[in-house]
Design a protein around this motif. Sequence first.
Motif, PDB file in Angstrom:
ATOM      1  N   ALA A   1      45.311  36.089  67.562  1.00 17.96           N
ATOM      2  CA  ALA A   1      45.267  37.150  66.299  1.00 17.96           C
ATOM      3  C   ALA A   1      46.691  37.754  66.168  1.00 17.96           C
ATOM      4  O   ALA A   1      46.907  37.948  64.892  1.00 17.96           O
ATOM      5  N   THR A   2      47.550  37.833  67.253  1.00 13.68           N
ATOM      6  CA  THR A   2      48.720  38.447  66.899  1.00 13.68           C
ATOM      7  C   THR A   2      49.956  37.290  66.901  1.00 13.68           C
ATOM      8  O   THR A   2      50.848  37.732  66.659  1.00 13.68           O
TER       9      THR A   2
ATOM     10  N   PRO B   1      45.538  42.919  65.725  1.00 14.68           N
ATOM     11  CA  PRO B   1      46.410  43.083  64.659  1.00 14.68           C
ATOM     12  C   PRO B   1      46.590  44.700  64.490  1.00 14.68           C
ATOM     13  O   PRO B   1      47.900  45.008  64.110  1.00 14.68           O
ATOM     14  N   ASP B   2      45.872  45.563  64.475  1.00 14.45           N
ATOM     15  CA  ASP B   2      45.966  46.929  64.408  1.00 14.45           C
ATOM     16  C   ASP B   2      46.966  47.532  65.366  1.00 14.45           C
ATOM     17  O   ASP B   2      47.703  48.538  65.103  1.00 14.45           O
TER      18      ASP B   2
ATOM     19  N   ASP C   1      41.578  35.376  72.311  1.00 13.51           N
ATOM     20  CA  ASP C   1      41.570  35.752  71.092  1.00 13.51           C
ATOM     21  C   ASP C   1      42.409  36.715  70.558  1.00 13.51           C
ATOM     22  O   ASP C   1      43.042  36.500  69.281  1.00 13.51           O
ATOM     23  N   ALA C   2      42.666  37.686  71.221  1.00 14.12           N
ATOM     24  CA  ALA C   2      43.624  38.771  70.696  1.00 14.12           C
ATOM     25  C   ALA C   2      45.050  38.131  70.621  1.00 14.12           C
ATOM     26  O   ALA C   2      45.712  38.557  69.849  1.00 14.12           O
TER      27      ALA C   2
ATOM     28  N   ALA D   1      38.064  38.675  75.667  1.00 11.34           N
ATOM     29  CA  ALA D   1      38.881  38.813  74.513  1.00 11.34           C
ATOM     30  C   ALA D   1      40.313  38.552  74.247  1.00 11.34           C
ATOM     31  O   ALA D   1      40.972  38.398  73.260  1.00 11.34           O
TER      32      ALA D   1
ATOM     33  N   GLY E   1      38.236  43.654  72.259  1.00  9.53           N
ATOM     34  CA  GLY E   1      37.769  43.256  71.045  1.00  9.53           C
ATOM     35  C   GLY E   1      39.087  42.580  70.328  1.00  9.53           C
ATOM     36  O   GLY E   1      39.778  43.435  69.877  1.00  9.53           O
ATOM     37  N   ALA E   2      38.852  41.304  70.138  1.00 10.66           N
ATOM     38  CA  ALA E   2      40.271  40.625  69.490  1.00 10.66           C
ATOM     39  C   ALA E   2      40.462  41.107  68.154  1.00 10.66           C
ATOM     40  O   ALA E   2      41.515  41.225  67.550  1.00 10.66           O
ATOM     41  N   ASP E   3      39.429  41.660  67.468  1.00 10.18           N
ATOM     42  CA  ASP E   3      39.735  42.165  65.992  1.00 10.18           C
ATOM     43  C   ASP E   3      40.752  43.345  65.999  1.00 10.18           C
ATOM     44  O   ASP E   3      41.007  43.827  64.868  1.00 10.18           O
ATOM     45  N   ARG E   4      40.666  44.046  67.107  1.00  5.75           N
ATOM     46  CA  ARG E   4      41.526  45.129  67.241  1.00  5.75           C
ATOM     47  C   ARG E   4      43.054  44.896  67.420  1.00  5.75           C
ATOM     48  O   ARG E   4      43.899  45.618  67.277  1.00  5.75           O
TER      49      ARG E   4
ATOM     50  N   GLY F   1      39.469  52.470  67.964  1.00  3.41           N
ATOM     51  CA  GLY F   1      40.343  52.198  66.950  1.00  3.41           C
ATOM     52  C   GLY F   1      41.178  53.325  66.606  1.00  3.41           C
ATOM     53  O   GLY F   1      41.556  53.669  65.459  1.00  3.41           O
TER      54      GLY F   1
END
Length: 211
Positions: free
Chosen positions: A55-56, A26-27, A51-52, A48, A21-24, A190
């Motif tokens: 995102a970074t 940044p964290d 996209d990951a 992903a 999951g690319a949304d993970r 997460g």
Amino acid sequence: MTAAPAVLGANRIVPVVVIDGADRAPDLADALTAGGIRCAEITLRTPAGLDAIRATAGRSDFVVGAGTVLTTDQVDAAADAGAQFLVSPGLDDAVIARAAERGIPIVPGVATATEIQRALSHGIHHLKLFPAGLVGGLAAVRAFAGPFPDVKFLPSGGVSVDNAAEYLASPSVFAVSGSWMVPTAAISAGDFDTVRSLSAAATAAIDSSAK
């Protein structure tokens, strides 16, 4: 030294990230940075991955690259996503040529003397030794150092917190890579405290060995 080896050598540890999951992302970058690791190789093994990377990319405190780069199309996609370096498990002449055309540093994988010579013919002296554990580990690094004294290796595959410092003590090793500090299950859940803790432990092990 090209840009990628300079950055990776400064970090000494390159996490190999498989992310769903690319949304993970940044964290994840925050957790690695908090643990003392300021770079990562995000593999293209999952949908992903790109996209990951996207995102970074562009962070001033973190360097992101693309791993498992197997084709020229993936070189283009990774470069377009903002990857600052590429890593491949093997040595592909077309992939290397395309990376040069895009102006993005690449660390190709090698496991034999023949592959090392091919990499040198491209002017590449910083190489991923893969799978390091299966091809002889540190003994292989030492053996290759004889005929190839100007080559520096990024051992990957079988590298862990228990042997990373031993690898890094070799003058023929500029950094090590592995996934032990970035468990896929922890990323998916997460659980970035685990990533931070494992990263800090890896950094401490290497720092203590250098004293």
